[in-house]
Design an enzyme around this catalytic site. Sequence first.
Site, PDB file in Angstrom:
ATOM      1  N   ILE A   7       2.311   2.453  -3.300  1.00  0.00           N
ATOM      2  CA  ILE A   7       1.388   3.083  -4.252  1.00  0.00           C
ATOM      3  C   ILE A   7       1.085   4.496  -3.783  1.00  0.00           C
ATOM      4  O   ILE A   7       0.513   4.676  -2.713  1.00  0.00           O
ATOM      5  CB  ILE A   7       0.066   2.287  -4.355  1.00  0.00           C
ATOM      6  N   ASP A  61      -6.309  29.954 -37.170  1.00  0.00           N
ATOM      7  CA  ASP A  61      -7.138  30.583 -38.191  1.00  0.00           C
ATOM      8  C   ASP A  61      -6.682  32.027 -38.354  1.00  0.00           C
ATOM      9  O   ASP A  61      -6.167  32.634 -37.411  1.00  0.00           O
ATOM     10  CB  ASP A  61      -8.603  30.531 -37.734  1.00  0.00           C
ATOM     11  N   VAL A 103       0.837  -1.200   0.000  1.00  0.00           N
ATOM     12  CA  VAL A 103       0.000   0.000   0.000  1.00  0.00           C
ATOM     13  C   VAL A 103       0.872   1.250   0.000  1.00  0.00           C
ATOM     14  O   VAL A 103       0.611   2.221  -0.713  1.00  0.00           O
ATOM     15  CB  VAL A 103      -0.944   0.006   1.226  1.00  0.00           C
ATOM     16  N   ALA A 104       1.945   1.226   0.783  1.00  0.00           N
ATOM     17  CA  ALA A 104       2.849   2.377   0.875  1.00  0.00           C
ATOM     18  C   ALA A 104       3.561   2.642  -0.442  1.00  0.00           C
ATOM     19  O   ALA A 104       3.915   3.777  -0.752  1.00  0.00           O
ATOM     20  CB  ALA A 104       3.867   2.151   1.979  1.00  0.00           C
ATOM     21  N   ASN A 124       3.070   7.009   4.915  1.00  0.00           N
ATOM     22  CA  ASN A 124       2.456   7.130   3.592  1.00  0.00           C
ATOM     23  C   ASN A 124       1.434   8.259   3.563  1.00  0.00           C
ATOM     24  O   ASN A 124       1.376   9.057   2.630  1.00  0.00           O
ATOM     25  CB  ASN A 124       1.788   5.797   3.247  1.00  0.00           C
ATOM     26  N   ASP A 165       2.526  11.584   1.387  1.00  0.00           N
ATOM     27  CA  ASP A 165       1.790  11.518   0.122  1.00  0.00           C
ATOM     28  C   ASP A 165       0.730  12.611   0.012  1.00  0.00           C
ATOM     29  O   ASP A 165      -0.066  12.608  -0.918  1.00  0.00           O
ATOM     30  CB  ASP A 165       1.091  10.147  -0.030  1.00  0.00           C
ATOM     31  N   GLU A 208      -1.227   6.728  -3.416  1.00  0.00           N
ATOM     32  CA  GLU A 208      -2.668   6.891  -3.644  1.00  0.00           C
ATOM     33  C   GLU A 208      -3.101   8.339  -3.679  1.00  0.00           C
ATOM     34  O   GLU A 208      -4.185   8.658  -4.157  1.00  0.00           O
ATOM     35  CB  GLU A 208      -3.491   6.117  -2.603  1.00  0.00           C
TER      36      GLU A 208
END
Length: 888
Positions: A282, A326, A279-280, A704, A708, A284
């Site tokens: 990733i 244009d 989990v850490a 984390n 994070d 998130e």
Amino acid sequence: MWFSKPIETVLTDLAVNPTQGLSDAEAKTRLNKYGPNKLTAKKKKSVIQLFLAQLNDWLIYVLFAAVVITLFMGEYIDSIIIVTVIILNAVLGVVQEVKAGNAIEALQKISSPKALVRRDGVVQEIDSEAVVPGDVLVLDTGRYVAADLRLLESANLQIEESALTGESVPSPKDASITMEAPNTPLGDRDNAAFMSTLVTAGRGMGVVVSTGMQTEVGKIATIIQTEEEGKTPLEVRLNHLGKTLGKFAIGICVLIFLVALLQGRDLAEMFLISVSLAVASIPEGLAAIVAIVLSIGVTSMSKRNAIIRRLPAVETLGSVNIICSDKTGTLTQNKMTVMKYFTLEGETTVKAGNLPTADATLLASAMVLCSDATYQNGEGTGDPTEIALLLLADDLGIDRAALAQRHKRLDEYAFDSDRKMMSTLVEADGRYRVYTKGAIDNLLKIATQVQENGVVIPLTEAHRQAFQEATQRMSEQALRTLGVAYKPTDKLLGASEMEQDLILLGLVGMMDPPRTTVKESVHQAKEAGITTVMITGDHKITAFAIARQLGIADQPGQVMTGQEIDELTDSEFSQRVSDFRIFARVSPEHKVRIVRALKAQGNIVSMTGDGVNDAPSLNTADIGVAMGITGTDVAKGASDMILTDDNFATIVSAIEQGRNIYNNIRKAVLFLLSCNLGEVVAMFITLMIGWEAPLIATQLLWINLLTDSLPAVALGMDPGDPDVMQEKPRDPKESFFTGIAGWRVMGGGLLIGVLTIFAFWFGYYEHGYSPFDKAVPTETLENARTLAFMTLVASQLFYALAMRHQTKSIFQLGLFSNRYLLGAILIGLGLQLIVIATPFMREAFNLTILDTQGWWMVLLLGLVPLLVNELGKIYLRARRKKERTARN
């Protein structure tokens, strides 16, 4: 094609008598056959469908896996946080899509609601949806055309078609001609009128040849509907990163669990640790961080006149290397302006405030008196060319109100396409005078005298030559020329008598001038490695003249026309497209081909425009940019970005911001991966050599959560680098780890991991033990884990300062220039102190109070990654300076 057929053939094919029109019964039959004369919209997605579409992403899948894992572990707070991140990200995406207008609905809104149609011999007004092929429509000034027509009659008929063709001047129409070439460009079909265009002068009548989705506007709607929207480079990178991290997390789980199995460790405890580490590993928070950074960028850009309709488009701007623009209304002002005038006194550039000569004053006055236009308080009515002539009089200081009050119009000889002239008979102070304006060649044929320095003299061959040379000079500068003449008379004249024995005064040259800031912006873009390409429905000579003024092109060979594009296959065109800087006389289909060909060469293409004709290419481009003031709703609906000031310079500014925003996202990603890699390295190495785990599951999840979030978001809010536009555009295929970025992640992660392992070892050493010892007191293990825990967090937080720039030191950037980051670091350290100082939290995380030596060790080890990075930057700056010196 119907425009290349004689009128009789078209009427026969459609089975209609123009004097009677269709019967009501026949019209109903055809309505059932062809359907209503309206544009069909693509079925819109529901909010639920939009929400679910936001979740269809690999990174989101990985986050859902993290939710399941944390729930299994009983870490409900972490699960709630991850779910919140997922929902926040999806809601932001839905909001952006709901805000985005539907281009097809905008097309429907501009369709004419009413039409004058002849049925059963009677002219009647009906809803435009009831118009069918074969209907005979009557056109008058100020009415929108309800369908595509083959003109049957025209009298001084002019139609504003800029939304379809890009031309700023109304197109004169002539029903009597038949186009010879079946592939005649849309702007040259003088015997046709098109749905949603506006009649600006004259009258006419035409037979309906196409309705609804079969019209030229309908074809544009079809292109918009069928064009698939590709993922932006950022979306591609994040999707790929999500897949990679997901595989990496699963691999970590399996590997550590197998190692624990072979070493005979407690399987329940190791399963918990391995899952926590997965989990850490990733980040998130990445999805939310990207959304937040992009949202901040959107807010900043809106303050600088650029409204973003899709969040990922901000980043895509940073990788744009071609701007397709244009001409009319984007590079130019979309306002006809007299640039020069010529009399036998010489050629003069128009400048407001300059005192005109007597001949120039008479020339401008004549243009005003031979005009049907009005202009008051910044608003004009009538032909844009005539409005430009009124503004010339204003520039020369002529009081138009007084002029109109003194002169009374008695009669006029209206303009027609054969004579190419218009004449008026006016009376002032009991004397009559004729004023005539028109094509200079035609005036030279009927003029017998000329005015020079206020004196009327016979017109000689030398005079003719002077006027023809002046016309040629102006034409070479893409100026449209218009001559003017007059004559006094002592009686009322008939129409044909007005245009005889005239006194030639002079001529004017006018154009739709470039915007004042565009040339500098084109140059800035060029310096940043961005190529500007002009795509217009206007004529080749006019387009090149404007492009040369703006620095877009310098050789006539850099121009390609729509007809020349048609002669090439897609493959041939893709190979040659990079050789041209101007594409003139093009249709909406050509614009799409051009953008696709440029994209096929690996370019990231931005397309700017304002008309209905620009919508398909705006939709096809990587970044579609619509004009906010002059842009149609259709163009805005098909775009990714809208310029509220219609300023080309804003595009360059937006690209600069896009580059900085991408760099900030990249900093956040690299920081998160470096930190997560440090955790993996610390855990993996210690377990492989037989030590106890330096961090337990709850500690991993806390770290984390801490690193994070705020530090990564703060990095995403870093001030823009002022030197970013000195760099070339990124390669569209470039990954986050190109150049030294990958090495920074590896080096930073390894360093943080090694420092954490050292801190863990020192915790044992302080108490006289080694991590290899089997029987170790609980307080010793807790001391070692506390040191590892605090060192890991401190090193990650301080390391965030080093991630602000690859080569510039924190002092060059300004230590306090990103106060959000300083605040995030202080909050992170504060939360760590709270965890260790609060008894119940200290017990929950299995921590202990450090001694003085331990605190010094945490501080010193925590600063090492920052100091090592700063030393590395000194080396990189010295190497780049040496390389620049060698090149020079």
